[in-house]
Write a protein that holds these residues in place. Structure first.
Motif, PDB file in Angstrom:
ATOM      1  N   ASP A   1       0.548  -1.145   0.164  1.00  0.00           N
ATOM      2  CA  ASP A   1       0.136   0.144   0.300  1.00  0.00           C
ATOM      3  C   ASP A   1       1.026   1.469   0.013  1.00  0.00           C
ATOM      4  OD1 ASP A   1      -2.287  -1.491  -0.225  1.00  0.00           O
ATOM      5  OD2 ASP A   1      -2.585  -1.606   2.216  1.00  0.00           O
ATOM      6  N   TRP A   2       2.341   1.353  -0.600  1.00  0.00           N
ATOM      7  CA  TRP A   2       3.037   2.306  -0.391  1.00  0.00           C
ATOM      8  C   TRP A   2       3.962   2.282  -1.777  1.00  0.00           C
ATOM      9  CZ3 TRP A   2       7.740   0.840   0.227  1.00  0.00           C
ATOM     10  CH2 TRP A   2       8.459  -0.202   0.990  1.00  0.00           C
TER      11      TRP A   2
ATOM     12  N   VAL B   1      13.364  12.381  -0.160  1.00  0.00           N
ATOM     13  CA  VAL B   1      12.983  10.760  -0.234  1.00  0.00           C
ATOM     14  C   VAL B   1      11.092  10.857   0.116  1.00  0.00           C
ATOM     15  CG1 VAL B   1      12.115   8.622   0.736  1.00  0.00           C
ATOM     16  CG2 VAL B   1      13.772   9.335   0.673  1.00  0.00           C
ATOM     17  N   TRP B   2       9.981  10.813  -0.476  1.00  0.00           N
ATOM     18  CA  TRP B   2       8.646  11.210  -0.457  1.00  0.00           C
ATOM     19  C   TRP B   2       8.150   9.743  -0.823  1.00  0.00           C
ATOM     20  CZ3 TRP B   2      11.642  13.999  -3.189  1.00  0.00           C
ATOM     21  CH2 TRP B   2      11.810  14.975  -3.728  1.00  0.00           C
ATOM     22  N   MET B   3       7.693   9.497  -0.070  1.00  0.00           N
ATOM     23  CA  MET B   3       6.545   8.287   0.391  1.00  0.00           C
ATOM     24  C   MET B   3       5.866   8.628  -0.328  1.00  0.00           C
ATOM     25  SD  MET B   3       8.994   6.273   1.628  1.00  0.00           S
ATOM     26  CE  MET B   3       8.141   4.953   1.454  1.00  0.00           C
ATOM     27  N   TRP B   4       4.630   7.500  -1.230  1.00  0.00           N
ATOM     28  CA  TRP B   4       3.456   7.876  -1.628  1.00  0.00           C
ATOM     29  C   TRP B   4       2.672   6.850  -1.122  1.00  0.00           C
ATOM     30  CZ3 TRP B   4       2.257  10.459  -6.532  1.00  0.00           C
ATOM     31  CH2 TRP B   4       3.577  11.659  -6.630  1.00  0.00           C
ATOM     32  N   GLN B   5       1.014   7.197  -1.008  1.00  0.00           N
ATOM     33  CA  GLN B   5       0.700   5.951  -0.400  1.00  0.00           C
ATOM     34  C   GLN B   5      -0.258   5.739  -1.495  1.00  0.00           C
ATOM     35  OE1 GLN B   5       0.716   4.721   3.248  1.00  0.00           O
ATOM     36  NE2 GLN B   5       2.611   6.222   2.801  1.00  0.00           N
ATOM     37  N   LEU B   6      -0.707   3.613  -1.590  1.00  0.00           N
ATOM     38  CA  LEU B   6      -1.259   3.698  -2.325  1.00  0.00           C
ATOM     39  C   LEU B   6      -2.853   3.104  -2.412  1.00  0.00           C
ATOM     40  CD1 LEU B   6       1.622   1.219  -3.994  1.00  0.00           C
ATOM     41  CD2 LEU B   6       0.999   3.978  -4.597  1.00  0.00           C
ATOM     42  N   ASP B   7      -3.996   3.084  -2.955  1.00  0.00           N
ATOM     43  CA  ASP B   7      -5.302   3.399  -2.610  1.00  0.00           C
ATOM     44  C   ASP B   7      -5.434   1.863  -4.271  1.00  0.00           C
ATOM     45  OD1 ASP B   7      -8.570   1.984  -2.773  1.00  0.00           O
ATOM     46  OD2 ASP B   7      -8.749   4.358  -1.433  1.00  0.00           O
ATOM     47  N   ARG B   8      -5.303   0.607  -3.339  1.00  0.00           N
ATOM     48  CA  ARG B   8      -5.806  -0.073  -4.788  1.00  0.00           C
ATOM     49  C   ARG B   8      -6.787  -0.853  -4.734  1.00  0.00           C
ATOM     50  NH1 ARG B   8      -1.857  -4.992  -2.111  1.00  0.00           N
ATOM     51  NH2 ARG B   8      -2.390  -4.154  -0.525  1.00  0.00           N
ATOM     52  N   VAL B   9      -7.773   0.037  -3.796  1.00  0.00           N
ATOM     53  CA  VAL B   9      -9.146  -0.250  -4.633  1.00  0.00           C
ATOM     54  C   VAL B   9      -9.991   1.584  -5.492  1.00  0.00           C
ATOM     55  CG1 VAL B   9     -11.581  -0.215  -4.108  1.00  0.00           C
ATOM     56  CG2 VAL B   9      -9.602  -1.194  -2.685  1.00  0.00           C
TER      57      VAL B   9
ATOM     58  N   PRO C   1      -3.793   9.756 -10.432  1.00  0.00           N
ATOM     59  CA  PRO C   1      -4.523   8.199 -11.407  1.00  0.00           C
ATOM     60  C   PRO C   1      -3.776   7.096 -11.222  1.00  0.00           C
ATOM     61  CG  PRO C   1      -5.152   9.825 -13.012  1.00  0.00           C
ATOM     62  CD  PRO C   1      -4.134  10.314 -11.596  1.00  0.00           C
ATOM     63  N   MET C   2      -3.752   5.793 -10.229  1.00  0.00           N
ATOM     64  CA  MET C   2      -2.421   4.465 -10.829  1.00  0.00           C
ATOM     65  C   MET C   2      -2.648   3.805 -11.674  1.00  0.00           C
ATOM     66  SD  MET C   2      -2.803   1.354  -8.271  1.00  0.00           S
ATOM     67  CE  MET C   2      -2.391   1.705  -6.602  1.00  0.00           C
ATOM     68  N   VAL C   3      -1.160   4.085 -12.767  1.00  0.00           N
ATOM     69  CA  VAL C   3      -0.964   3.015 -13.693  1.00  0.00           C
ATOM     70  C   VAL C   3       0.210   2.038 -13.761  1.00  0.00           C
ATOM     71  CG1 VAL C   3      -0.723   3.554 -16.077  1.00  0.00           C
ATOM     72  CG2 VAL C   3      -2.055   5.639 -15.088  1.00  0.00           C
ATOM     73  N   PRO C   4      -0.179   1.166 -13.467  1.00  0.00           N
ATOM     74  CA  PRO C   4       1.302   0.265 -12.674  1.00  0.00           C
ATOM     75  C   PRO C   4       1.926   0.237 -14.135  1.00  0.00           C
ATOM     76  CG  PRO C   4      -0.685  -0.260 -11.477  1.00  0.00           C
ATOM     77  CD  PRO C   4      -0.828   0.784 -12.560  1.00  0.00           C
ATOM     78  N   MET C   5       3.464  -0.521 -14.305  1.00  0.00           N
ATOM     79  CA  MET C   5       4.229   0.061 -15.383  1.00  0.00           C
ATOM     80  C   MET C   5       5.395  -1.148 -14.440  1.00  0.00           C
ATOM     81  SD  MET C   5       6.298   2.876 -15.971  1.00  0.00           S
ATOM     82  CE  MET C   5       7.546   2.208 -16.223  1.00  0.00           C
TER      83      MET C   5
ATOM     84  N   ILE D   1       7.482   6.257  -8.788  1.00  0.00           N
ATOM     85  CA  ILE D   1       6.883   5.486  -7.879  1.00  0.00           C
ATOM     86  C   ILE D   1       7.008   4.104  -7.855  1.00  0.00           C
ATOM     87  CG2 ILE D   1       4.656   5.684  -6.582  1.00  0.00           C
ATOM     88  CD1 ILE D   1       3.825   8.084  -7.976  1.00  0.00           C
ATOM     89  N   GLU D   2       8.136   4.488  -7.020  1.00  0.00           N
ATOM     90  CA  GLU D   2       9.161   2.297  -7.190  1.00  0.00           C
ATOM     91  C   GLU D   2       7.730   1.873  -6.280  1.00  0.00           C
ATOM     92  OE1 GLU D   2      11.298   2.529  -9.380  1.00  0.00           O
ATOM     93  OE2 GLU D   2      11.331   3.840  -9.709  1.00  0.00           O
ATOM     94  N   CYS D   3       7.790   0.527  -6.415  1.00  0.00           N
ATOM     95  CA  CYS D   3       6.926  -0.077  -6.153  1.00  0.00           C
ATOM     96  C   CYS D   3       7.018  -2.053  -6.178  1.00  0.00           C
ATOM     97  CB  CYS D   3       5.560   0.484  -5.535  1.00  0.00           C
ATOM     98  SG  CYS D   3       4.647   0.086  -7.685  1.00  0.00           S
ATOM     99  N   ALA D   4       7.029  -2.395  -5.297  1.00  0.00           N
ATOM    100  CA  ALA D   4       6.930  -4.211  -5.205  1.00  0.00           C
ATOM    101  C   ALA D   4       6.019  -4.121  -6.073  1.00  0.00           C
ATOM    102  CB  ALA D   4       7.014  -4.718  -4.263  1.00  0.00           C
ATOM    103  N   MET D   5       5.810  -5.433  -7.027  1.00  0.00           N
ATOM    104  CA  MET D   5       4.308  -5.721  -7.906  1.00  0.00           C
ATOM    105  C   MET D   5       4.637  -7.149  -7.939  1.00  0.00           C
ATOM    106  SD  MET D   5       3.552  -3.420  -9.616  1.00  0.00           S
ATOM    107  CE  MET D   5       3.524  -1.385  -9.658  1.00  0.00           C
ATOM    108  N   ASP D   6       2.663  -7.441  -8.050  1.00  0.00           N
ATOM    109  CA  ASP D   6       2.545  -9.090  -8.272  1.00  0.00           C
ATOM    110  C   ASP D   6       2.457  -9.020  -9.511  1.00  0.00           C
ATOM    111  OD1 ASP D   6       2.721 -10.335  -5.167  1.00  0.00           O
ATOM    112  OD2 ASP D   6       1.022  -9.286  -5.250  1.00  0.00           O
ATOM    113  N   THR D   7       2.631  -9.209 -10.497  1.00  0.00           N
ATOM    114  CA  THR D   7       2.565  -9.719 -12.298  1.00  0.00           C
ATOM    115  C   THR D   7       2.632 -10.985 -12.642  1.00  0.00           C
ATOM    116  OG1 THR D   7       3.957  -7.311 -12.123  1.00  0.00           O
ATOM    117  CG2 THR D   7       3.685  -8.876 -14.394  1.00  0.00           C
ATOM    118  N   VAL D   8       1.640 -10.943 -13.804  1.00  0.00           N
ATOM    119  CA  VAL D   8       0.960 -11.992 -14.146  1.00  0.00           C
ATOM    120  C   VAL D   8       1.845 -12.001 -15.991  1.00  0.00           C
ATOM    121  CG1 VAL D   8      -0.501 -13.803 -15.028  1.00  0.00           C
ATOM    122  CG2 VAL D   8      -0.357 -12.544 -12.985  1.00  0.00           C
ATOM    123  N   VAL D   9       2.626 -12.787 -16.343  1.00  0.00           N
ATOM    124  CA  VAL D   9       3.058 -12.635 -17.581  1.00  0.00           C
ATOM    125  C   VAL D   9       2.683 -13.690 -18.742  1.00  0.00           C
ATOM    126  CG1 VAL D   9       4.508 -10.640 -17.537  1.00  0.00           C
ATOM    127  CG2 VAL D   9       4.814 -12.715 -17.754  1.00  0.00           C
TER     128      VAL D   9
END
Length: 340
Positions: free
Chosen positions: A93-94, A123-131, A149-153, A220-228
């Protein structure tokens, strides 16, 4: 229904790759597989608060850990690996973004040296609202906040380079690598030329979102659950990484100076229209000149990356081995998501 072989893999800290080439494969996979992967952020998860300065908690060159490499059975030099992004979802969530001394597009760097002090490290900490699918910016000075807007990549996608090279996971080039293009999102297929047996595909550097150019050098660097979903196109040369969405085809170029990255992408797109859409070279040159979009990917890495993209609806019908690859992988993605 398309038969799917689904493989789940979450690397341990000692399994990350820090280069493209030079790392033994973690797993062998068959073309047609769907890979459920977890990727760590570019800081290896060490930047968790405003006090965690990169210069203090990270050790260069151990940045940008990659999940992989994966050995793709049957892949040989001269083939093309198709990697379709079924889904890309932040696993926390961050997320974090920073400025790093002597790094970024608007500061002195080692390659663009000037007689001035580095910009401050913040450092800037970004809060992510995944809903709600938003990323919250909080100003470091003052009370201003805004939800983007969240645009994961994925910033980094690639295979082992040619000619026995080993490249840092921070570097983009013809093998892919740290291209940092916001176009690398779910629903997109990336085509990578195979340079070594097995291709040795890796992925990492998840971004919850990123502006074109990645100006400060950090998204906005974050860990990902990714399906390819992956597929192999035999006997198909792909000189530079290419992308395909439902609406566009896109070529990439990575080099310095920036105009050379621009030229590489534009030339590759012209060549793609010739080889797969039957246009004469000068006709393709004219059409690209009037119809192309040229978004920047990064203007901060060791090499800069530029894209050249054009709408598929404006092109003659496609021919050749890539004819239905993206559509088939989109169907694989639909069936996978429907089964979940």
């Amino acid at each position: 229904m398309i038969e799917q072989r689904v493989i789940s893999f979450r690397p341990t800290a000692d399994q990350f790759a820090w280069t493209f080439g030079g790392s033994a494969p973690l797993m062998r996979v068959q073309p047609g597989a769907v890979l459920e992967l977890w990727t760590e952020d570019c800081f290896a998860g060490r930047v968790r608060s405003r006090g965690d300065l990169v210069s203090s908690v990270c050790e260069f060159p151990f940045l940008n850990p990659q999940t992989g490499p994966f050995y793709v059975e049957g892949a040989e030099p001269g083939d093309t690996l198709a990697v379709h992004f079924v889904s890309i979802e932040p696993s926390r969530d961050w997320a974090a973004s920073t400025t790093v001394p002597l790094f970024g597009a608007l500061t002195s760097t080692h390659l663009t040296a000037t007689l001035q002090e580095p910009l401050p490290e913040i450092v800037w900490m970004w809060q992510l609202d995944r809903v709600a699918r938003t990323c919250r910016f909080q100003a470091g000075e003052g009370e201003f906040t805004v939800d983007l807007p969240m645009v994961p990549m994925h910033g980094t996608v690639g295979v082992a380079p040619a000619n026995l090279e080993v490249r840092s996971a921070l570097v983009p080039d013809a093998h892919g690598g740290n291209m940092d293009t916001p176009e690398m999102q779910s629903g997109v297929t990336c085509y990578l030329g195979v340079n070594v047996p097995g291709a040795l595909f890796s992925i990492g550097d998840g971004h919850a979102r990123q502006g074109e150019g990645e100006t400060c050098g950090v998204a906005i660097e974050c860990a990902m659950d990714t399906v390819v979903a992956i597929e192999l196109i035999k006997g198909r040369l792909t000189p530079w990484p290419r992308l395909e969405s439902d609406t566009h085809i896109m070529s990439t170029g990575s080099a310095r100076p920036l105009e050379d990255a621009f030229r590489i992408a534009q030339v590759d797109l012209v060549g793609w229209l010739v080889s797969d859409h039957g246009l004469a070279m000068m006709d393709a040159y004219q059409l690209v000149s009037q119809a192309v979009e040229a978004p920047l990917a990064n203007v901060c890495d060791t090499n800069y990356t530029s894209l050249a993209k054009i709408r598929k609806e404006w092109l003659p019908p496609r021919q050749g081995p890539l004819l239905d690859v993206h559509d088939q992988l989109r169907q694989v993605a639909r069936e996978y998501l429907a089964a979940r």
